[in-house]
Design an enzyme around this catalytic site. Structure first.
Site, PDB file in Angstrom:
ATOM      1  N   ASP A 265      35.248 -56.694 -17.422  1.00  0.00           N
ATOM      2  CA  ASP A 265      36.227 -56.005 -18.259  1.00  0.00           C
ATOM      3  C   ASP A 265      36.545 -56.912 -19.431  1.00  0.00           C
ATOM      4  O   ASP A 265      36.651 -58.119 -19.270  1.00  0.00           O
ATOM      5  CB  ASP A 265      37.510 -55.723 -17.463  1.00  0.00           C
ATOM      6  CG  ASP A 265      37.260 -54.689 -16.373  1.00  0.00           C
ATOM      7  OD1 ASP A 265      36.140 -54.130 -16.346  1.00  0.00           O
ATOM      8  OD2 ASP A 265      38.162 -54.456 -15.560  1.00  0.00           O
TER       9      ASP A 265
ATOM     10  N   ASP B 262      39.314 -55.102  -8.062  1.00  0.00           N
ATOM     11  CA  ASP B 262      38.225 -54.125  -8.172  1.00  0.00           C
ATOM     12  C   ASP B 262      36.947 -54.804  -8.678  1.00  0.00           C
ATOM     13  O   ASP B 262      35.932 -54.155  -8.864  1.00  0.00           O
ATOM     14  CB  ASP B 262      38.627 -52.930  -9.047  1.00  0.00           C
ATOM     15  CG  ASP B 262      39.056 -53.329 -10.449  1.00  0.00           C
ATOM     16  OD1 ASP B 262      39.539 -54.467 -10.613  1.00  0.00           O
ATOM     17  OD2 ASP B 262      38.913 -52.511 -11.379  1.00  0.00           O
ATOM     18  N   HIS B 263      37.017 -56.128  -8.880  1.00  0.00           N
ATOM     19  CA  HIS B 263      35.816 -56.877  -9.255  1.00  0.00           C
ATOM     20  C   HIS B 263      35.448 -57.982  -8.256  1.00  0.00           C
ATOM     21  O   HIS B 263      34.331 -58.451  -8.260  1.00  0.00           O
ATOM     22  CB  HIS B 263      35.980 -57.477 -10.652  1.00  0.00           C
ATOM     23  CG  HIS B 263      35.989 -56.425 -11.716  1.00  0.00           C
ATOM     24  ND1 HIS B 263      34.897 -56.108 -12.469  1.00  0.00           N
ATOM     25  CD2 HIS B 263      36.973 -55.568 -12.105  1.00  0.00           C
ATOM     26  CE1 HIS B 263      35.203 -55.105 -13.290  1.00  0.00           C
ATOM     27  NE2 HIS B 263      36.455 -54.766 -13.095  1.00  0.00           N
TER      28      HIS B 263
ATOM     29  N   GLU C 295      31.623 -52.233 -19.663  1.00  0.00           N
ATOM     30  CA  GLU C 295      32.635 -51.357 -19.073  1.00  0.00           C
ATOM     31  C   GLU C 295      32.978 -50.288 -20.093  1.00  0.00           C
ATOM     32  O   GLU C 295      32.716 -50.437 -21.290  1.00  0.00           O
ATOM     33  CB  GLU C 295      33.890 -52.173 -18.740  1.00  0.00           C
ATOM     34  CG  GLU C 295      34.596 -52.738 -19.963  1.00  0.00           C
ATOM     35  CD  GLU C 295      36.101 -52.503 -19.943  1.00  0.00           C
ATOM     36  OE1 GLU C 295      36.516 -51.479 -19.366  1.00  0.00           O
ATOM     37  OE2 GLU C 295      36.844 -53.328 -20.496  1.00  0.00           O
TER      38      GLU C 295
ATOM     39  N   HIS D 187      40.379 -59.652 -10.886  1.00  0.00           N
ATOM     40  CA  HIS D 187      40.909 -58.363 -10.420  1.00  0.00           C
ATOM     41  C   HIS D 187      40.164 -57.911  -9.164  1.00  0.00           C
ATOM     42  O   HIS D 187      38.956 -58.076  -9.068  1.00  0.00           O
ATOM     43  CB  HIS D 187      40.782 -57.306 -11.519  1.00  0.00           C
ATOM     44  CG  HIS D 187      41.925 -57.358 -12.494  1.00  0.00           C
ATOM     45  ND1 HIS D 187      41.858 -56.783 -13.728  1.00  0.00           N
ATOM     46  CD2 HIS D 187      43.152 -57.915 -12.399  1.00  0.00           C
ATOM     47  CE1 HIS D 187      43.003 -56.981 -14.368  1.00  0.00           C
ATOM     48  NE2 HIS D 187      43.800 -57.679 -13.586  1.00  0.00           N
TER      49      HIS D 187
END
Lengths: 594, 645
Positions: free
Chosen positions: A177, A71-72, A202, A69
């Site tokens: 996550d 955002d990672h 998370e 992802h």
């Protein structure tokens, strides 16, 4: 006491641009390197100037990416190619395969659609991926002589992993996550009882306890079906990989069962390619898919066809999956702009949207959305939020803590208020410290040390033999006593005689003997027996043995001599090491004789 | 540490190692040489096999033996469902085995014999491909035998062995042979397997750590490193240094072992796999061009993947690419599918393909383009319509005793244009063909064995430098097939002690554990006061509470226990008499009378007191019957004159 230092550059009391700096045993490790979808300015990327203004290579020993992802991993090419980092980057095989595609996708949207400057190039993505070392689950990887890492299955998306990191005696688990319940195509996260000093988890759904997955799925299908029945169009913004595949499986089987005719489209030519990754990495999916993949590949869809931009204005009902998932750019946003003013239509947001994105705005009930170019879009379509995002909920987070038994917990990747709630709960339930630093804030965690030293086997065996010869007593402590020999950088614990030999010195044994006169008629052996009983009584914690007329406790010897008449000589003898015990026994006997 | 050898076949190894009170089985191979003594199983009546004459020993007329043995040429075969030679069960009680380590999918065929019905309660460790592909091999074997049920089981022949002709009379321990297991026990047995990854550190009861390291031999194949903090044992099974499809061999993990157990070396020590592959391609090309068919008996996995890749290319070159390849096995579809999802276990070239994403093996493409067609059986739907000659057929079983290969030999055996090519090294091809003779089909022998040959093995030993090297005895002598090639042995290596072993033996391995590890709590460590007794050598006593959990030793502070809190010190060196007397007089004891007893023994009498002190070089004995005060004083003085740590 040794310390662990953790500083979030992103994801501290926030969701988006996960990037956490971890310092342990003199090593600096970067956990994830994500971008923030909600910003178009420099806040998009983590603030690497926190570390240094120049190249990061001298300051970072390794980078670990938990999953694909953005955002990672979205800031990875920026960090390695533009800020400068030449060290190793670790991720799983599926992440290594899929991440560059998503990065390229995002780059195109940002540069070609939005005309952003100073963005990384395709070549930079390729160069960045060359620095990646792929790891397999549970494989122990030595980054250098000190850093050891190991990946665990995290569920969340294909190839998502939690990482266990060890430097010296300290260990940390970073979850990325994760998802603690299996879904339609992935299994549940799993970790063993690795007892890390710190668990960085998370906490996206820190306060949510989700209802059963079946209900949510039924709800979703009902809503889609109703909308299609009234001739409406359904837009489902998704990321190309991950949730999209799960929802496709769901709709595909439903369409088949209900014999529905409305078309389902999957935008982007990526579909087939994306599904190919799922086929190739089938070992990363759940049990059921793995078992049946030879007969029927779950990712060959009959009802789902490729989307073309021209279809946007087609009349009649349809369901469209379009990227990106947060409606911040690209095709999904384009379709949204067209369809939003019609109340027959529906948009289903199947995942979390970060602040600042259109997705976030409409989920918060915005009826009008204004764009940068002053364009205003009225939102009349139904807006539904369906939490399909495969994050662990509060229960799942507690479960993970229970499984791996950390000494400390740190919450990241969540909203501050919700974190506070969960933090309280963790501290109460597990009686361990819980941290939730904000971005740029450093948490310092002290960890206990255990110093490993070599010990001679004969010393351990002698102790074990002695211990097992005593009658069982749950309260009795086992004691290990020996001499530590430090010689030529070797350190070894051994018994005193071996130690003297090893050091090349002679031990000097000092012994004390005293005699007590005792009035007790009868054979001396009988007296000795009496004394033995007496001493056993007085020294319950010690092993008092009797053999060949002699009583012994540790190095203390007691011997009775004399004829059958009243007077007996009781010799007591002990070494200097047992001075306390010896003099105690001597005094005991002395008192008795008087 | 003991090593038990339970298998007679170094290429189907089975050992048990006992170390630190752990009983560990290394591999669970099933020797199948016994199969060659049986008649082939055919699922359609074979008139030729049925009409083979009975055989009876000359002077025997036992009616029970009637019909059990059949004769063909100079060979005698048992007419019965085939039997297998399981690992020796007399030396070790399988219920006591804690852990089984499997190196590769070819070394686990005896697993159901060991784990089922024996009381086995332990764990089995294997990599994911070993489990998945091993399952296919076990399934295939069971299906092959179960699909050809025999009405009767021959039992009497084992009593007449000595009267039988060669090679039956030399059969290895036939009384211990067993019939094949069923699918229920296969599944139960496989459920005991725990999947592991390369370089995963597996803790065995806190006593040992085992790590699988890539061995380069086949998908998921591993060598095992068994270690404690101070000892390292390496178990090296099927390994290859050649570049084929699996992940390359990991040498580094195997270095500097105390003990290296080396087994499963090549079965074709004289030939080279590359040239064999070349010959194979030529033979296939010539046969197809001449209008003949090629039959390749094989396992449904392994080298066959490389053959698909290599042959399809070669057939293209030779202009016979219109001839199809058929892959017939009950598990053909599974094998092809699995091979393409195990990318993480492949060579980097193949691995990189999935990043595109492409299938790592070209056979997926060959299937799509209809160049390679796979069927479960020759009687499966679609086979007869798709079947076209000339063609290449890959099918099992390489022993030629069961499986679809039996039908293909019946079909093609009498045509000299056809060719049967032996690529699997497990069976002697002459023995394999014996029950079918006379045959017209051409025979080519191109056994491809990628495992280590003797040159590679000796080089590896030189690199790895094990202290002790343990090998099957047969590796210390030249191969039976080439007794003059004395270089084809595991020779003596100057840095390593060589210990040979053979079937049924128990070997004591010279690994004496001297040291273990304890973890010291910082509070205890704080009390460590090193005293330098010699330059560079320091000593300090340590006392603490010992806690032992899961074989891990911890030393903590002895808080709360008054008896233990005082640190114990030791005296060393010798006592100087002059100094001692001086100190005595300083303390007011002036009546000391020194008496030498010869040697270094000196006695000091304190005449006024009831006390004497006997001094020797390494000991001092204070005999004091007076009050404690005097004794304490004397003790104090003695201590002043001695060094302590």
């Amino acid at each position: 006491m040794p310390e662990l230092k953790v500083t979030p550059l992103g994801a501290g009391q926030d969701v988006g641009r996960s990037c956490i700096l971890l310092t342990m045993g003199g090593k600096n490790i970067m956990l994830d390197c994500g971008m923030h979808m909600g910003y178009n300015d420099e806040r998009r990327f983590p603030d690497f100037s926190y570390i240094t203004d120049g190249s990061l290579s001298p300051f970072i020993d390794c980078v670990i990416i938990s999953h694909f992802h953005l955002d990672h991993c979205g800031a990875l090419p920026f960090m390695s190619e533009m800020v400068g980092y030449t060290g190793p980057i670790y991720m799983t095989h599926p992440t290594k395969a899929i991440a560059p595609i998503l990065l390229e996708d995002m780059r195109k949207v940002s540069v070609e659609k939005k005309g952003e400057q100073n963005f990384f190039t395709s070549q930079m993505i390729k160069d960045c991926m060359k620095k990646v070392i792929a790891v397999t689950l549970h494989q122990s990887v030595m980054v250098d002589n000190d850093i050891e890492i190991k990946a665990y299955y995290a569920g969340h998306v294909l190839g998502a992993a939690m990482f266990w990191i060890k430097v010296g005696s300290q260990s940390v688990v970073y979850t990325g996550d994760y998802n603690m319940t299996p879904d339609r195509h992935l299994g549940a996260a799993w970790i063993d009882k690795c007892k890390p000093d710190l668990l960085i988890s998370e906490s996206t759904y820190a306060t949510t306890i989700r209802d059963s997955k079946r209900c949510r799925e039924k709800d979703f299908l009902k809503k889609v079906h109703e909308c299609v029945d009234r001739g409406g169009k359904v837009l489902i913004p998704v990321f190309a990989l991950g949730r999209a595949q799960e929802l496709c499986i769901l709709l595909e089987t439903y369409w088949e069962r209900m014999n529905l005719k409305a078309p389902i489209y999957f935008a982007l030519g990526l579909t087939e390619k994306a599904n190919n990754y799922y086929k190739m990495f089938i070992t990363w999916t759940n049990q059921k898919i793995r078992k049946t993949f030879v007969q029927r590949n779950m990712f060959d869809f009959k009802h789902i066809k490729a989307f073309d931009r021209q279809f946007i204005d087609n009349p009649g009902p349809m369901v469209v999956f379009a990227t990106p998932g947060m409606l911040h750019a690209g095709l999904s946003l384009q379709i949204f702009k067209k369809w939003a003013p019609n109340e027959n239509n529906m948009i289903i947001m199947p995942g979390f949207c970060v602040q600042g994105t259109v997705g976030h705005k409409i989920l918060n009930g915005a009826k009008v959305v204004e764009f940068e170019n002053r364009q205003v879009v009225e939102v009349k379509m139904a807006v539904e939020y369906m939490s399909f995002s495969a994050h662990a909920d509060a229960k799942g987070i507690m479960q993970l803590i229970q499984h791996c038994e950390p000494m400390n917990v740190m919450l990241v990747h969540g909203e501050a208020a919700k974190m506070e709630f969960l933090k309280e709960k963790i501290q109460q339930e597990f009686n361990i410290k819980c941290y939730n630093p904000a971005n740029g804030e450093t948490s310092v965690i002290t960890t206990p040390v255990k110093i490993p030293i070599d010990v001679s086997l004969s010393l351990l065996k002698a102790e074990a033999k002695k211990f097992s010869s005593l009658p069982p007593d749950p309260k009795r402590r086992r004691t290990l006593h020996g001499v530590l020999v430090m010689k030529d950088n070797n350190v070894c614990l051994m018994d005193v005689d071996d130690a003297c030999k090893e050091a090349g010195i002679n031990r000097h044994v000092v012994r004390f003997s005293s005699t007590v006169h005792l009035n007790d008629s009868g054979p001396s052996l009988a007296t000795a027996h009496k004394l033995h009983g007496f001493m056993k009584d007085k020294l319950p914690q010690w092993s008092v043995t009797f053999s060949e007329g002699e009583i012994s406790v540790e190095s203390v010897l007691v011997k009775v001599e004399g004829d059958d008449d009243e007077n007996k000589n009781v010799y007591v003898s002990w070494t200097n090491q047992d001075e306390d015990l010896g003099s105690y026994i001597f005094n005991l006997l002395n008192t008795m004789s008087q | 540490m003991k090593l038990y050898c339970l298998s007679n076949d170094p290429n189907k190894p089975c050992h048990v190692l006992t170390f630190r009170e752990i009983t560990m089985m290394l591999d669970c191979g099933l020797s199948m040489q016994s199969l060659l003594n049986f008649l082939p199983l055919s699922f359609v009546q074979s008139n030729r096999l049925l009409s083979l004459p009975n055989w009876m020993p000359n002077d025997t007329s036992d009616p029970d033996l009637e019909g059990e043995l059949k004769e063909n040429g100079d060979r005698v075969f048992v007419d019965s469902p085939p039997e297998f030679c399981p690992p020796l069960d007399k030396l070790v009680d399988f219920s006591q085995v804690d852990v089984i380590l499997i190196s590769n999918y070819l070394c686990m065929m005896a697993l159901p014999f060991v784990t089922e019905g024996t009381g086995f309660k332990g764990r089995v460790y294997a990599t994911e491909p070993t489990l998945q592909i091993g399952k296919l091999l076990l399934e295939e074997l069971v299906i092959y035998i179960e699909q050809c049920p025999k009405a009767s089981f021959a039992t009497q022949w084992k009593n007449f062995l000595r009267k039988c002709p060669y090679p039956l009379n030399e059969a290895f321990t036939p009384k211990s042979w067993k019939h094949i297991y069923n699918m229920t026990s296969v599944n139960a047995s496989l459920s005991t397997i725990q999947m592991v990854g390369y370089n995963e550190k597996i803790d065995v009861f806190g006593a040992l750590q085992v790590i699988p390291a890539s061995s380069g031999f086949c998908l998921g194949s591993a060598n095992w490193v068994i270690s404690t903090e101070h000892e390292k044992i390496v178990y090296l099974s099927g390994s290859s240094t050649l570049t084929t499809h699996p992940r390359p061999m990991d040498h580094h993990a195997l270095k500097n072992a105390d003990v290296l157990i080396m087994t499963d070396l090549t079965q074709t020590p004289i030939s080279n796999p590359d040239s064999m592959l070349g010959v194979l391609c030529v033979v296939v090309g010539l046969t197809l061009r001449g209008g003949g068919n090629v039959l390749i008996p094989c396992y449904p996995t392994g080298v066959v993947y490389d053959l698909f890749e290599c042959l399809s290319g070669k057939m293209q070159e030779l202009g016979v690419s219109n001839c199809p390849m058929f892959f017939v096995s009950p598990v053909a579809d599974m094998s092809l599918a699995y091979s393409n999802i195990l990318a993480e276990w492949l060579s980097s070239v193949k691995q990189n393909k999935v990043y595109v994403p492409d299938e790592p093996f070209p056979h997926a493409m060959l299937v799509k383009s209809n160049k390679l067609k796979h069927f479960k059986h020759i009687y499966s739907e679609g086979f007869s319509t798709d079947f076209q000659e000339p063609c290449v057929v890959f099918c099992g079983h390489p022993s030629l005793r069961f499986g679809d290969v039996v039908q293909f030999i019946e079909l093609w055996g009498n045509n000299p244009r056809n060719c049967i090519v032996f690529t699997e090294p497990d069976y002697d091809y002459i023995e394999a063909l014996a029950p079918y003779q006379p045959l017209q089909i051409k025979v080519a022998h191109c056994a491809i064995d990628t495992s280590l040959n003797f040159t590679q093995a000796n080089k590896l030993i030189r690199d790895l430098k094990p202290k002790t090297l343990v090998v099957p005895e047969c590796y210390t002598q030249p191969p039976v097939s080439a007794p003059n090639l004395t270089e084809l042995v595991i020779g003596n290596h100057p840095d390593s002690t060589l210990i040979p072993y053979k079937w049924g033996e128990v070997i004591n391995l010279p690994l004496k554990r001297k040291q273990a590890q304890v973890f010291v709590d910082p509070n205890v460590a704080q009390n460590i006061i090193p005293i330098e007794v010699k330059p560079g050598i320091s000593l300090s006593t340590i006392t603490g509470t010992l806690s032992v959990k899961d074989n891990v030793h911890n030393i903590q502070n002895t808080s709360g226990d008054a008896n233990m809190n005082k640190p114990v010190k030791y005296e060393w060196g010798s006592l100087n008499i002059t100094e001692f007397l001086q100190k005595l007089s300083q303390e007011g004891i002036t009546d000391a009378k020194v008496e030498s007893l010869g040697g270094n023994v000196v006695v000091i009498h304190l005449q006024d007191e009831d006390a004497l002190i006997q001094l020797e070089e390494n000991s001092t004995h204070v005999v004091c019957n007076a009050d404690e005060q005097l004794r304490t004083k004397l003790r104090h003085i003695v201590m002043q004159c001695l060094k302590k740590f």
